[in-house]
Enzyme design. Structure first.
Site, short mmCIF file in Angstrom:
data_model
loop_
_atom_site.label_atom_id
_atom_site.label_comp_id
_atom_site.label_asym_id
_atom_site.label_seq_id
_atom_site.Cartn_x
_atom_site.Cartn_y
_atom_site.Cartn_z
N ARG A 18 36.02 14.10 45.80
CA ARG A 18 35.29 15.20 45.18
C ARG A 18 33.99 14.71 44.52
O ARG A 18 32.94 15.34 44.65
CB ARG A 18 36.20 15.87 44.14
CG ARG A 18 35.73 17.22 43.81
CD ARG A 18 36.71 18.03 43.06
NE ARG A 18 36.06 19.29 42.79
CZ ARG A 18 36.45 20.45 43.25
NH1 ARG A 18 37.51 20.54 44.01
NH2 ARG A 18 35.79 21.53 42.97
N ARG B 290 33.53 26.80 44.23
CA ARG B 290 33.90 25.45 43.76
C ARG B 290 33.40 25.26 42.34
O ARG B 290 32.30 25.71 42.02
CB ARG B 290 33.27 24.37 44.63
CG ARG B 290 33.63 24.44 46.09
CD ARG B 290 34.98 23.86 46.32
NE ARG B 290 35.31 23.90 47.74
CZ ARG B 290 36.54 23.78 48.21
NH1 ARG B 290 37.56 23.60 47.39
NH2 ARG B 290 36.78 23.81 49.49
N LEU C 147 31.81 22.97 39.60
CA LEU C 147 30.93 21.80 39.61
C LEU C 147 31.02 21.08 38.26
O LEU C 147 31.05 21.72 37.21
CB LEU C 147 29.50 22.24 39.90
CG LEU C 147 29.32 22.84 41.30
CD1 LEU C 147 27.96 23.51 41.45
CD2 LEU C 147 29.50 21.76 42.38
N ASN D 5 25.00 31.07 37.47
CA ASN D 5 26.21 31.48 38.19
C ASN D 5 26.36 33.00 38.13
O ASN D 5 26.11 33.62 37.10
CB ASN D 5 27.43 30.81 37.54
CG ASN D 5 28.72 31.16 38.24
OD1 ASN D 5 28.80 31.12 39.48
ND2 ASN D 5 29.75 31.51 37.49
N HIS E 216 29.07 35.99 38.23
CA HIS E 216 30.50 36.15 37.97
C HIS E 216 30.86 37.64 38.01
O HIS E 216 30.23 38.44 37.32
CB HIS E 216 30.82 35.56 36.58
CG HIS E 216 32.28 35.63 36.25
ND1 HIS E 216 33.23 34.92 36.94
CD2 HIS E 216 32.95 36.34 35.30
CE1 HIS E 216 34.42 35.18 36.43
NE2 HIS E 216 34.29 36.04 35.44
N ASP F 169 32.95 29.50 34.16
CA ASP F 169 32.58 30.88 33.83
C ASP F 169 32.28 31.04 32.34
O ASP F 169 32.76 31.95 31.67
CB ASP F 169 33.69 31.86 34.27
CG ASP F 169 33.93 31.79 35.77
OD1 ASP F 169 32.97 31.48 36.50
OD2 ASP F 169 35.06 32.02 36.20
C1 GAR Z 1 30.17 37.94 44.04
O1 GAR Z 1 30.91 39.04 43.57
C2 GAR Z 1 30.14 36.85 43.01
O2 GAR Z 1 30.06 37.31 41.70
C3 GAR Z 1 31.47 36.20 43.26
O3 GAR Z 1 31.59 36.15 44.65
C4 GAR Z 1 30.94 37.28 45.21
C5 GAR Z 1 30.01 36.83 46.31
O4 GAR Z 1 29.65 37.92 47.10
N1 GAR Z 1 31.52 34.90 42.67
C6 GAR Z 1 32.65 34.35 42.25
O5 GAR Z 1 33.72 34.92 42.29
C7 GAR Z 1 32.50 32.95 41.71
N2 GAR Z 1 33.70 32.52 41.11
P1 GAR Z 1 28.65 37.74 48.32
O6 GAR Z 1 29.12 36.51 49.11
O7 GAR Z 1 28.77 39.00 49.10
O8 GAR Z 1 27.28 37.52 47.76
#
Ligand code: GAR
Length: 216
Positions: free
Chosen positions: A69, A95, A97, A111, A113, A165
């Site tokens: 990793r 992932r 980081l 990020n 969320h 997060d």
């Molecule tokens: C989004 O809802 C983002 O907030 C979430 O993944 C989705 C990506 O959507 N992120 C996470 O859950 C991170 N832990 P997309 O691929 O359609 O842009």
């Protein structure tokens, strides 16, 4: 000088698409210079190529093996550094980081969320109408919001820190949960807000960076 953005994705990349579309329309004030994924089949990589943006697949073979990793994170950081981004957007990048990675890009990693996160990094969030709801963190927060019977959730963009997060909030929007929502229907409504929000946040950060350079 353009404001250079690297976007990390693990899946569909509809938020990435919002950035690319805004860029094509001249509404981003920034340039997506690189898209990276830990998954070869992430559609976000195709979206990048369709827009003549560099796309890189950096595979992580044994996620639970510490040395593997660490080496993966170093490869990931090296690929990103080669494109000298001003900003790194974790956009559905599934992932975690480490601090070692984040210190390579100080104050430059944000990020997305798909739930509300509080300003104080705590375990509760206040909604605009004065309710207090639990902070949802991790990879299943849309389903968690439904499971807990919440009537409101939302999405947040924040600076990434070694705490998952958790980090200074740049933008946050509430999304009501409807009685017949499924995880899919709710996530899709959250993503509508996320796509609008990520374009605004990147544009704002690009403008702030340009203003700082002008003052120098
Ligand atoms: C989004 O809802 C983002 O907030 C979430 O993944 C989705 C990506 O959507 N992120 C996470 O859950 C991170 N832990 P997309 O691929 O359609 O842009």
């Amino acid at each position: 000088m353009s404001y250079r953005v690297a976007v990390l994705v693990s899946g569909s990349g509809s938020n990435l698409q919002a950035l690319l579309t805004a860029q094509v329309c001249g509404e981003l004030g920034a340039e997506v210079v690189l898209v990276v994924s830990d998954r070869a089949d992430a559609y976000g990589l195709q979206r990048a190529l369709q827009h003549n943006v560099a796309a890189a697949f950096v595979p992580l073979q044994r996620p639970r093996h510490m040395a593997t990793r660490t080496a993966w994170e170093q490869r990931l950081a090296a690929v990103i550094s080669a494109f000298t981004p001003d900003l790194v957007v974790l956009s559905g990048f599934m992932r975690v980081l480490s601090a070692a990675f984040l210190t390579r890009f100080p104050g430059q990693v944000i990020n997305q969320h798909p739930a509300l996160l509080p300003d104080d990094g705590g375990d509760m969030v206040c909604t605009s109408d004065g309710r207090v709801i639990p902070t949802l963190r991790g990879a299943h927060v849309v389903a968690d919001a439904l499971r807990l019977g919440l009537t409101v959730t939302g999405c947040t963009i924040h600076y990434a820190t070694p705490l998952v997060d958790n980090g200074p909030v740049l933008a946050r929007v509430e999304v009501p949960i409807l009685p017949d929502d499924t995880p899919e229907s709710l996530h899709e409504r959250i993503k509508v807000e996320e796509r609008r929000m990520i374009v605004e946040v990147v544009r704002d950060l690009a403008q702030q960076s340009a203003a700082r350079q002008e003052r120098r």
